[in-house]
Design an enzyme around this catalytic site. Structure first.
Site, PDB file in Angstrom:
ATOM      1  N   GLN A 123      -7.314  -4.226   8.679  1.00 26.12           N
ATOM      2  CA  GLN A 123      -6.573  -3.171   9.369  1.00 26.12           C
ATOM      3  C   GLN A 123      -5.332  -3.812   9.991  1.00 26.12           C
ATOM      4  O   GLN A 123      -5.291  -5.022  10.201  1.00 26.12           O
ATOM      5  CB  GLN A 123      -7.487  -2.615  10.456  1.00 26.12           C
ATOM      6  CG  GLN A 123      -6.858  -1.555  11.341  1.00 26.12           C
ATOM      7  CD  GLN A 123      -7.903  -0.957  12.269  1.00 26.12           C
ATOM      8  OE1 GLN A 123      -8.486   0.071  11.984  1.00 26.12           O
ATOM      9  NE2 GLN A 123      -8.134  -1.608  13.376  1.00 26.12           N
ATOM     10  N   ALA A 173     -10.297  12.177   0.859  1.00 30.22           N
ATOM     11  CA  ALA A 173     -11.461  12.907   0.335  1.00 30.22           C
ATOM     12  C   ALA A 173     -11.065  14.265  -0.243  1.00 30.22           C
ATOM     13  O   ALA A 173     -10.341  15.019   0.400  1.00 30.22           O
ATOM     14  CB  ALA A 173     -12.481  13.099   1.445  1.00 30.22           C
ATOM     15  N   GLU A 225       0.843  -1.207   0.000  1.00 27.73           N
ATOM     16  CA  GLU A 225       0.000   0.000   0.000  1.00 27.73           C
ATOM     17  C   GLU A 225       0.875   1.254   0.000  1.00 27.73           C
ATOM     18  O   GLU A 225       1.852   1.340   0.739  1.00 27.73           O
ATOM     19  CB  GLU A 225      -0.885   0.018   1.252  1.00 27.73           C
ATOM     20  CG  GLU A 225      -1.754   1.279   1.327  1.00 27.73           C
ATOM     21  CD  GLU A 225      -2.617   1.307   2.584  1.00 27.73           C
ATOM     22  OE1 GLU A 225      -3.482   0.432   2.725  1.00 27.73           O
ATOM     23  OE2 GLU A 225      -2.405   2.210   3.415  1.00 27.73           O
TER      24      GLU A 225
END
Ligand code: FAD
Length: 283
Positions: A174, A50, A16
């Site tokens: 997670q 966002a 990631e």
């Protein structure tokens, strides 16, 4: 390629990355990616923030990974997004060849107590994408020690079950530093009817304060073995890093031994440390 198809064949290895904030140039991350490709990851995932420039940068990174010939999974959240926004973003992702999306509610920005968008939960986004873009492969988030706001692990798992029913193809977890907690979670999830592959998210243990910050902010535990390292190397950064990396390698082996479907390393865009861990783990 759809990650769900790869998961049918093998245990996956993935990394990631996150889009750095403007004005940090993207070159450092692109260089990190070039170095991570050496380990032949099954896919790279890129986080989604966002609004604003970081959304654009998410797209830029996704495009660069696709161009390099590697598989990418973008994260996508409900935060501040209407159905129309999401329809348009997903269309853009499809245009650059993306087939894999991690569909999330998203973390509320400071001061918010809802998504301020058309969907309140990850499961609604999953249902929407399944209905509108049925060809995509969808991942959903899972929490081995329960989501920090969930009243119970059982209740949280019931919501995972809904994500599965709405069309998720696999789960990605997670961070979890505690293998026993992960085993308890997997056992409960399987008994509750979760049959989808579960990829373990692994946060490398590199320095003391971020470990404390991340575990506290996510409501995760610090097992005794890690607590000992934290106590022993309180004032010794290099010693902590060495012991933390060894701990991470051990944890990866334990995840593999228990039969997880994939190992997903949160690289924090730091390829050098991740490279050592991946090599030492023999991945
Ligand atoms: P949900 O599935 O909506 O769950 C959130 C909480 O609501 C849980 O407690 C759940 O039990 C509960 N719940 C679910 N459905 C219902 C319902 N119908 N009614 C009542 N309660 C319900 N955040 C970002 O902003 N960007 C990222 O790129 C990002 N990447 C992530 C990657 C991974 C692998 C993980 C595990 C998390 C990531 N996050 C990211 C963080 C994530 O957005 C937060 O953890 C967020 O708080 C929850 O997202 P979710 O999709 O799991 O939410």
């Amino acid at each position: 390629m759809k990650i769900a198809d790869v998961l049918k064949q093998k245990m996956t290895l993935s990394f990631e990355v996150f889009p750095p904030k403007e004005p940090v140039p993207l070159t450092g991350l692109l260089d990190a990616l070039d170095n991570l490709y050496r380990f032949k990851p099954d896919f790279i995932s890129c986080t989604y923030h966002a609004g604003g420039d970081r959304r654009d940068r998410n797209m830029e990174i996704c495009r660069a990974v696709r161009k390099s010939g590697h598989e990418i999974m973008t994260h996508l959240t409900c935060i501040g997004n209407t159905r129309e926004d999401l329809h348009s973003f997903i269309g853009d992702y499809i245009d650059i060849g993306i087939e894999n999306i991690l569909a999330l509610r998203g973390d509320y920005p400071p001061g918010w107590n809802g998504t301020r968008g058309d969907f309140a939960h990850g499961q609604e986004l999953i249902e929407f994408v399944q209905d509108e873009f049925p060809g995509l492969c969808l991942a959903a988030a899972a929490y081995p020690e329960k989501h920090i706001t969930a009243p119970s692990l059982e209740g949280d798992i019931a919501h995972l079950r809904i994500k599965q029913e709405k069309g998720a193809h696999f789960f990605m977890t997670q961070l979890c530093h505690d293998i026993r907690a992960f085993e308890r979670f997997t056992d409960k999830a399987r008994k509750a009817g979760i049959h989808l592959p579960i990829i373990a998210g692994i946060m490398p243990v590199l320095s003391r304060d971020p470990v404390i910050r991340m575990t506290f902010s996510n409501g995760c535990s610090i097992p005794a073995e890690l607590a000992v390292i934290m106590g022993k190397y309180e004032d010794d950064k290099a010693g902590f890093k060495k012991a933390g990396m060894e701990y991470t390698v051990k944890l990866i082996h334990r995840f593999i031994d228990m039969g997880v479907n994939g190992i997903h390393i949160y690289t924090l865009n730091r390829w050098e440390d991740v490279a050592v861990i991946v090599q030492d783990a023999g991945l």
